[in-house]
Design an enzyme around this catalytic site. Structure first.
Site, PDB file in Angstrom:
ATOM      1  CG  ASP A  48      38.558  33.529  44.717  1.00 20.34           C
ATOM      2  OD1 ASP A  48      37.855  32.615  45.205  1.00 20.34           O
ATOM      3  OD2 ASP A  48      38.791  33.637  43.498  1.00 20.34           O
ATOM      4  CE1 TYR A  53      41.410  32.375  38.193  1.00 24.42           C
ATOM      5  CE2 TYR A  53      41.652  33.223  40.410  1.00 24.42           C
ATOM      6  CZ  TYR A  53      40.851  32.849  39.359  1.00 24.42           C
ATOM      7  OH  TYR A  53      39.485  32.966  39.474  1.00 24.42           O
ATOM      8  CE  LYS A  74      37.790  30.426  42.272  1.00 18.33           C
ATOM      9  NZ  LYS A  74      38.914  31.373  42.099  1.00 18.33           N
ATOM     10  CG  HIS A 107      38.139  27.537  38.255  1.00 18.47           C
ATOM     11  ND1 HIS A 107      39.423  28.011  38.346  1.00 18.47           N
ATOM     12  CD2 HIS A 107      37.387  28.621  37.952  1.00 18.47           C
ATOM     13  CE1 HIS A 107      39.434  29.312  38.112  1.00 18.47           C
ATOM     14  NE2 HIS A 107      38.207  29.704  37.865  1.00 18.47           N
TER      15      HIS A 107
HETATM   16  N1  LIG Z   1      35.357  31.357  39.371  1.00 18.68           N
HETATM   17  C1  LIG Z   1      35.575  31.971  38.236  1.00 18.68           C
HETATM   18  O1  LIG Z   1      35.413  31.395  37.147  1.00 18.68           O
HETATM   19  C2  LIG Z   1      36.058  33.378  38.250  1.00 18.68           C
HETATM   20  C3  LIG Z   1      36.070  34.120  37.071  1.00 18.68           C
HETATM   21  C4  LIG Z   1      36.502  35.451  37.140  1.00 18.68           C
HETATM   22  C5  LIG Z   1      36.910  35.979  38.358  1.00 18.68           C
HETATM   23  N2  LIG Z   1      36.910  35.206  39.488  1.00 18.68           N
HETATM   24  C6  LIG Z   1      37.353  35.728  40.796  1.00 18.68           C
HETATM   25  O2  LIG Z   1      36.692  36.968  41.047  1.00 18.68           O
HETATM   26  C7  LIG Z   1      37.678  37.981  41.256  1.00 18.68           C
HETATM   27  C8  LIG Z   1      37.175  39.324  40.784  1.00 18.68           C
HETATM   28  O3  LIG Z   1      36.774  39.271  39.419  1.00 18.68           O
HETATM   29  P1  LIG Z   1      37.562  39.994  38.231  1.00 18.68           P
HETATM   30  O4  LIG Z   1      38.968  40.123  38.610  1.00 18.68           O
HETATM   31  O5  LIG Z   1      37.243  39.277  36.975  1.00 18.68           O
HETATM   32  O6  LIG Z   1      36.831  41.397  38.096  1.00 18.68           O
HETATM   33  P2  LIG Z   1      36.434  42.632  39.054  1.00 18.68           P
HETATM   34  O7  LIG Z   1      36.920  42.413  40.436  1.00 18.68           O
HETATM   35  O8  LIG Z   1      34.998  42.896  38.809  1.00 18.68           O
HETATM   36  O9  LIG Z   1      37.209  43.832  38.380  1.00 18.68           O
HETATM   37  C9  LIG Z   1      38.610  43.891  38.365  1.00 18.68           C
HETATM   38  C10 LIG Z   1      38.981  45.071  37.440  1.00 18.68           C
HETATM   39  O10 LIG Z   1      38.511  46.286  37.996  1.00 18.68           O
HETATM   40  C11 LIG Z   1      39.605  47.143  38.275  1.00 18.68           C
HETATM   41  N3  LIG Z   1      39.324  47.770  39.582  1.00 18.68           N
HETATM   42  C12 LIG Z   1      39.391  47.198  40.808  1.00 18.68           C
HETATM   43  N4  LIG Z   1      39.046  48.087  41.769  1.00 18.68           N
HETATM   44  C13 LIG Z   1      38.756  49.229  41.144  1.00 18.68           C
HETATM   45  C14 LIG Z   1      38.358  50.508  41.591  1.00 18.68           C
HETATM   46  N5  LIG Z   1      38.187  50.771  42.894  1.00 18.68           N
HETATM   47  N6  LIG Z   1      38.155  51.491  40.660  1.00 18.68           N
HETATM   48  C15 LIG Z   1      38.322  51.246  39.333  1.00 18.68           C
HETATM   49  N7  LIG Z   1      38.698  50.039  38.854  1.00 18.68           N
HETATM   50  C16 LIG Z   1      38.920  49.040  39.750  1.00 18.68           C
HETATM   51  C17 LIG Z   1      40.849  46.286  38.284  1.00 18.68           C
HETATM   52  O11 LIG Z   1      41.968  46.985  37.803  1.00 18.68           O
HETATM   53  P3  LIG Z   1      43.401  47.095  38.604  1.00 18.68           P
HETATM   54  O12 LIG Z   1      43.796  45.718  39.013  1.00 18.68           O
HETATM   55  O13 LIG Z   1      44.296  47.694  37.563  1.00 18.68           O
HETATM   56  O14 LIG Z   1      43.126  48.015  39.744  1.00 18.68           O
HETATM   57  C18 LIG Z   1      40.462  45.192  37.268  1.00 18.68           C
HETATM   58  O15 LIG Z   1      40.692  45.654  35.953  1.00 18.68           O
HETATM   59  C19 LIG Z   1      38.879  37.453  40.459  1.00 18.68           C
HETATM   60  O16 LIG Z   1      40.080  38.125  40.772  1.00 18.68           O
HETATM   61  C20 LIG Z   1      38.843  36.004  40.830  1.00 18.68           C
HETATM   62  O17 LIG Z   1      39.376  35.816  42.127  1.00 18.68           O
HETATM   63  C21 LIG Z   1      36.481  33.914  39.442  1.00 18.68           C
END
Ligand SMILES: NC(=O)c1ccc[n+]([C@@H]2O[C@H](COP(=O)([O-])OP(=O)(O)OC[C@H]3O[C@@H](n4cnc5c(N)ncnc54)[C@H](OP(=O)(O)O)[C@@H]3O)[C@@H](O)[C@H]2O)c1
Length: 274
Positions: A48, A53, A74, A107
């Protein structure tokens, strides 16, 4: 390489989509190709990304035209409008090195700009022309969804929204279910903050899993599409390990109880200033 069977959901237009994938928000452009290659080696079959990004090129470089990995990208906030969206799609497809993409989302609705219906019409056109296999939206609330459906007759296949145990979006999910829209969870781990929640930590100990695996498993068992982000090999492995077990009813009940109206961590789409 994991030998786990990848669960899939079938979108309303018949397209199978992996229920689990890698998110790359805040993955630095210069490391994205390396991270995506590692993920594919570990068995990930969905990525994704988004034009905002700034790392689509890294995703494209890692996958280099292969079509067995499901790519979502997106439409950026500055590209709303019919012609603008068609152009932005071409730029994304070029950066991703794919003639056709799997899923293209708007998005953010940007209600103040109020061009999301025009943008949606462009996505409908792109799907009709075979440039994208499925189309959807992100951060749309019920009124935004109702408006695009009423004005175009086309229901999005997916709405990608903030969703994690502290912010479960039950009302919007019910509306999605009524309309055949699949719910995709962004920030599924609450950006990591959830992982020290005592209820989650105790469930992890019970199942001999990690807190992240418990939370990812909750999304999967709830029928949600889930895209946790990490840049680290050990966490890529850990997160895909969520495919290998199941929660019980008691666990699900305890996670449901963590839901809170104050649990949102990102912007509210109805009031976001951008
Ligand atoms: N459509 C939208 O508006 C929108 C907004 C936000 C996000 N998104 C999408 O959703 C995806 C995921 O959301 P997100 O990146 O905001 O947050 P998330 O996946 O909830 O959390 C990512 C965070 O958690 C850490 N992490 C990952 N796996 C872990 C584990 N097993 N143990 C401990 N910490 C862990 C990562 O650190 P490290 O990388 O240092 O491991 C990072 O700091 C995004 O990458 C994006 O593709 C979309």
């Amino acid at each position: 390489m994991t030998d786990q069977i990848q669960p899939t959901v079938v979108l309303k237009d018949g397209l199978p989509m992996p229920q689990f994938g890698l998110g790359v928000f805040q993955t630095p452009p210069e490391t994205t190709a390396r991270v995506v290659k590692m993920a594919v080696d570990e068995g990930y079959r969905a990525v994704d990304t988004a034009s905002m990004y700034r790392n689509e090129e890294g995703v494209g470089k890692a996958l280099d035209g292969r079509t067995d990995v499901f790519i979502t990208t997106k439409l950026g906030n500055s590209d709303h409008g019919f012609d603008e969206a068609l152009r932005a799609f071409e730029d994304s497809a070029r950066r991703l090195r794919r003639g056709a993409l799997d899923l293209y989302l708007i998005h953010w609705p940007r209600p103040r700009v109020n061009r999301y219906v025009e943008s949606w019409k462009a996505l409908v056109r792109l799907q009709q022309e075979g440039r994208v296999r499925s189309i959807g939206v992100s951060n749309f609330n019920q009124s935004h969804l109702e408006r695009i459906i009423a004005e175009t007759g086309v229901t999005p296949a997916v709405n990608q929204i903030e969703l994690h145990p502290r912010f479960q979006q039950k009302t919007l999910r019910e509306f999605h279910d009524e309309r055949g829209i699949k719910t995709e969870s962004w920030s599924p781990l609450g950006r990591g903050a959830l992982l020290s929640e005592p209820a989650i930590v105790s469930m992890a100990a019970k199942h001999r899993k990690t807190p992240a695996q418990v939370v990812i498993r909750w999304h999967l068992d709830s029928g949600l599409i889930v895209i946790p982000k990490t840049v680290r090999l050990e966490r890529l492995r850990e997160n895909v390990g969520a495919l290998a077990f199941r929660l019980d009813d008691d666990d699900i009940g305890r996670i449901e109880a963590l839901d809170s109206p104050a649990g949102r961590i990102g912007p509210d789409p109805a009031t976001a200033a951008f």
